[in-house]
Design a protein around this motif. Structure first.
Motif, PDB file in Angstrom:
ATOM      1  N   LYS A   1       0.834  -1.203   0.000  1.00 54.77           N
ATOM      2  CA  LYS A   1       0.000   0.000   0.000  1.00 54.77           C
ATOM      3  C   LYS A   1       0.871   1.256   0.000  1.00 54.77           C
ATOM      4  O   LYS A   1       0.613   2.210  -0.745  1.00 54.77           O
ATOM      5  CB  LYS A   1      -0.912  -0.006   1.227  1.00 54.77           C
ATOM      6  N   LYS A   2       1.907   1.239   0.818  1.00 50.17           N
ATOM      7  CA  LYS A   2       2.811   2.391   0.884  1.00 50.17           C
ATOM      8  C   LYS A   2       3.515   2.597  -0.457  1.00 50.17           C
ATOM      9  O   LYS A   2       3.678   3.735  -0.917  1.00 50.17           O
ATOM     10  CB  LYS A   2       3.840   2.184   2.001  1.00 50.17           C
ATOM     11  N   ALA A   3       3.913   1.505  -1.099  1.00 47.67           N
ATOM     12  CA  ALA A   3       4.576   1.605  -2.403  1.00 47.67           C
ATOM     13  C   ALA A   3       3.641   2.216  -3.442  1.00 47.67           C
ATOM     14  O   ALA A   3       4.058   3.060  -4.251  1.00 47.67           O
ATOM     15  CB  ALA A   3       5.039   0.224  -2.857  1.00 47.67           C
ATOM     16  N   TYR A   4       2.385   1.804  -3.421  1.00 48.06           N
ATOM     17  CA  TYR A   4       1.386   2.336  -4.356  1.00 48.06           C
ATOM     18  C   TYR A   4       1.209   3.843  -4.171  1.00 48.06           C
ATOM     19  O   TYR A   4       1.261   4.619  -5.136  1.00 48.06           O
ATOM     20  CB  TYR A   4       0.061   1.595  -4.145  1.00 48.06           C
ATOM     21  N   PHE A   5       1.013   4.264  -2.922  1.00 44.10           N
ATOM     22  CA  PHE A   5       0.806   5.690  -2.658  1.00 44.10           C
ATOM     23  C   PHE A   5       2.066   6.505  -2.967  1.00 44.10           C
ATOM     24  O   PHE A   5       1.984   7.611  -3.508  1.00 44.10           O
ATOM     25  CB  PHE A   5       0.370   5.907  -1.207  1.00 44.10           C
ATOM     26  N   ASN A   6       3.240   5.960  -2.633  1.00 47.27           N
ATOM     27  CA  ASN A   6       4.495   6.664  -2.917  1.00 47.27           C
ATOM     28  C   ASN A   6       4.700   6.853  -4.415  1.00 47.27           C
ATOM     29  O   ASN A   6       5.137   7.919  -4.873  1.00 47.27           O
ATOM     30  CB  ASN A   6       5.684   5.893  -2.340  1.00 47.27           C
ATOM     31  N   PHE A   7       4.406   5.809  -5.178  1.00 44.17           N
ATOM     32  CA  PHE A   7       4.574   5.871  -6.632  1.00 44.17           C
ATOM     33  C   PHE A   7       3.715   6.981  -7.227  1.00 44.17           C
ATOM     34  O   PHE A   7       4.199   7.810  -8.011  1.00 44.17           O
ATOM     35  CB  PHE A   7       4.207   4.521  -7.251  1.00 44.17           C
ATOM     36  N   LEU A   8       2.448   7.014  -6.860  1.00 46.67           N
ATOM     37  CA  LEU A   8       1.559   8.037  -7.408  1.00 46.67           C
ATOM     38  C   LEU A   8       1.916   9.431  -6.902  1.00 46.67           C
ATOM     39  O   LEU A   8       1.797  10.423  -7.634  1.00 46.67           O
ATOM     40  CB  LEU A   8       0.103   7.708  -7.063  1.00 46.67           C
ATOM     41  N   HIS A   9       2.370   9.500  -5.657  1.00 49.74           N
ATOM     42  CA  HIS A   9       2.739  10.798  -5.078  1.00 49.74           C
ATOM     43  C   HIS A   9       3.869  11.449  -5.868  1.00 49.74           C
ATOM     44  O   HIS A   9       3.926  12.682  -5.993  1.00 49.74           O
ATOM     45  CB  HIS A   9       3.152  10.617  -3.615  1.00 49.74           C
TER      46      HIS A   9
END
Length: 221
Positions: A24-32
């Motif tokens: 989940k953190k990787a997903y949000f970081n990528f989009l951020h």
């Protein structure tokens, strides 16, 4: 012991590995990094597809202009960093693998995670001796919920769907295993009971240790 089931096919993320927070953190970081705010709903929908497929979906949805390979590399970098720092064995994972092995069941890992990430995690936990074989996300063209990954697993195990129990935590994983004709135990934690049953789970449990209860329950499998 149930006589007609010889194999257990285990998912990794959210099942044997408490890695959903890392993913989940990787997903949000990528989009951020692209000034895009992700959503929990979208993340849950992307629980199952391979990184390449996830990136392709996000690229098309948000109009990301970079080449697919570059975006995949960026996403993998985020996943690897978050996985190393946050992923842990799920509660009861060591115990259930040991118990099933002692009961002479064959075990195979079926994961959408790419080989390097998943296998390094397995080796770190010293679980590689438990598994007869593996199927990784970067080996398939169509990831979960497509049945391809489980069809490959059946071929590697040289067995039939009737001899296998799959353990999955996500709707996409359950749909994939059911499409391949497997009996599926759904594991709650990332999704509620009703959602797992609606996706086709034959039985739903709340803890990995309950897999053994399923085996001991008359006519459970």
């Amino acid at each position: 012991m149930i006589t007609n089931k010889k194999w257990f096919f285990f998912d990794l993320d959210g099942t044997l590995a408490d890695s959903i927070p890392a993913m989940k953190k990787a997903y949000f970081n990528f989009l951020h990094d692209f000034d895009i705010n992700g959503t929990l709903e979208e993340f849950e929908e992307l629980n199952g597809p391979s990184i390449s497929e996830i990136v392709n979906i996000l690229k098309r949805k948000y109009g990301l202009v970079y080449k697919q390979k570059h975006l995949v590399d960026l996403y993998r970098r985020e996943v690897k960093s978050c996985y190393i720092n946050f992923a842990r064995p799920a509660n009861g994972a060591q115990e259930i693998l040991t118990d099933l092995k002692n009961k002479k069941y064959n075990l195979l890992l079926v994961t959408s995670a790419y080989r390097e990430l998943a296998f390094n995690f397995i080796v770190k936990q010293k679980w590689n001796s438990y598994f007869q074989d593996y199927v990784f996300g970067d080996e398939v063209k169509k990831a979960k919920p497509d049945a391809q990954i489980y069809s490959i697993a059946l071929k590697r195990a040289n067995t039939t769907p009737e001899a296998v129990v799959a353990v999955e935590d996500s709707p996409n994983g359950i749909k994939s295993a059911k499409s391949a004709g497997l009996y599926v135990i759904g594991l709650t934690g990332t999704h509620p009971v009703n959602k797992l049953l609606d996706c086709g789970a034959d039985m739903v449990i709340s803890h990995l240790k309950d897999v053994l209860t399923c085996l001991e329950t008359k006519n459970a499998l």
